[in-house]
Design an enzyme around this catalytic site. Structure first.
Site, PDB file in Angstrom:
ATOM      1  N   CYS A  42       0.811  -1.216   0.000  1.00 28.81           N
ATOM      2  CA  CYS A  42       0.000   0.000   0.000  1.00 28.81           C
ATOM      3  C   CYS A  42       0.847   1.269   0.000  1.00 28.81           C
ATOM      4  CB  CYS A  42      -0.956  -0.005   1.187  1.00 28.81           C
ATOM      5  SG  CYS A  42      -0.187  -0.358   2.780  1.00 28.81           S
ATOM      6  N   HIS A  52      -2.952   6.664   4.277  1.00 29.26           N
ATOM      7  CA  HIS A  52      -1.507   6.701   4.506  1.00 29.26           C
ATOM      8  C   HIS A  52      -0.949   8.024   3.984  1.00 29.26           C
ATOM      9  CE1 HIS A  52      -1.690   2.683   5.775  1.00 29.26           C
ATOM     10  NE2 HIS A  52      -1.019   2.067   4.839  1.00 29.26           N
TER      11      HIS A  52
END
Length: 340
Positions: free
Chosen positions: A130, A242
């Site tokens: 990710c 994130h």
């Protein structure tokens, strides 16, 4: 015409997002099958306005399935992805198990779509980590213009990257602190509520964590093997999204103003960069969005050709489920063309 799609790990965070995104992007399907372990059989998951009953992965025959989208962990992928591939399904795997296999392409469609052609070697395509996925979306258009020498990245990764139980731990600890309950770590090595933890995945012999190693080797495989990258990966007390602080050194001259222009035109990127108006994106603002957001683009005065930037993305989407569906769209469009 459309495709028969199986989603493996359909009851998890990423599996549910895969189902949402397949529906949102109107991926051409004739049937969607939700798969998970036997303990989840009979549970229902949503696909648009439909509820799908979960079937057992262990008993499922993938014959006649066009795409098998895996997000159930490395051990599950190691065992069942080759079975699905041998039965004719094109596997797009979200675990780390196949990423560095030289016979398995590692693909981010905005960055290296041509690599997807290599799926025919094993009928498997890997989805990157990710934190890597959003980073390479930002790096590639700049690399094409000025050639990247070195990247220094520090990540601020949400608890959803560690799964449902990790998100629950943040919630429980946060709530408990207000009533004087001692925060007991379980999924994390230390307290996550009101704290940050510079430790994601296991430590390796060189004292980097495996998450940091993944960013290095995956960026090389996806963008350019000559790029030097060093990372510090940190878990922070947020639920989704994130963020990354990125320092980039180039072979050739590239100003922050020129980088901003390049990134504004790049696929998959939304530039929000106006400090005077608080024009930058934070993790809570990116949740549910497809884009990788770039802010705070500025020159690095300490090196000859360098810039800094801030990169934010929904890790359950671009970092996992969205990228998986985009790969399926790419393969369907360029190689199968069944739904054309």
């Amino acid at each position: 015409m459309g495709y028969r799609v199986a989603v493996v790990g359909a009851t998890g965070n990423v599996g549910r997002e895969m189902l949402n995104i397949l529906h949102e992007r109107q991926f051409p399907v004739t049937e969607v099958v939700a798969l998970a372990s036997k303990r989840s059989v009979g549970r229902e998951v949503s696909f648009g306005d439909k509820n799908l009953k979960v079937k057992a992965l262990e008993d499922f025959n993938f014959t006649g399935t066009d795409f098998a989208l895996f997000s159930a962990g490395g051990s599950v992928s190691a065992k069942y992805a080759p079975i699905a591939a041998s039965q004719g399904a094109i596997v797009i795997d979200n675990s780390s198990h196949f990423r560095m296999d030289p016979d398995v392409p590692l693909v981010v469609p905005e960055v290296n779509p041509e690599a997807a052609a290599g799926y025919t070697r094993k009928n498997i395509i890997a989805n990157p980590n990710c934190s890597t996925a959003q980073l390479v979306v930002a790096l590639k258009p700049l690399h094409d213009v000025a050639t990247i020498k070195r990247v220094v990245v520090s990540t601020y990764q949400s608890t959803s990257g560690a799964g449902n139980a990790a998100m629950d731990e943040l919630f429980t600890q946060t709530k408990g602190i207000y009533v004087n309950d001692a925060p007991t770590p379980d999924k994390f090595t230390k307290q996550i509520a009101f704290n940050v933890i510079p430790h994601i995945d296991v430590f390796m012999d060189d004292r980097y964590t495996k998450e940091e190693w993944k960013m290095m080797v995956e960026t090389k495989k996806i963008v350019d093997s000559a790029i030097k990258l060093t990372a510090t990966c940190v878990r922070v007390p947020t639920f989704v999204g994130h963020a990354e602080s990125v320092n980039i050194e180039f072979e050739n001259e590239l100003s922050a103003d020129r980088a901003r222009e390049i990134l504004r035109e790049a696929p998959g990127i939304m530039v929000v960069d106006n400090p005077e108006e608080n024009g930058y994106i934070t993790p809570v603002e990116c949740v549910g969005d497809y884009a990788t957001f770039i802010s705070r683009i500025r020159d690095d005065a300490t090196i000859e050709n360098g810039i800094n930037l801030w990169c934010v993305s929904d890790n359950l989407r671009k970092g996992a489920a969205l990228n998986t569906v985009q790969i399926a769209e790419l393969v369907g469009r360029e190689y199968l063309k069944k739904a054309a």
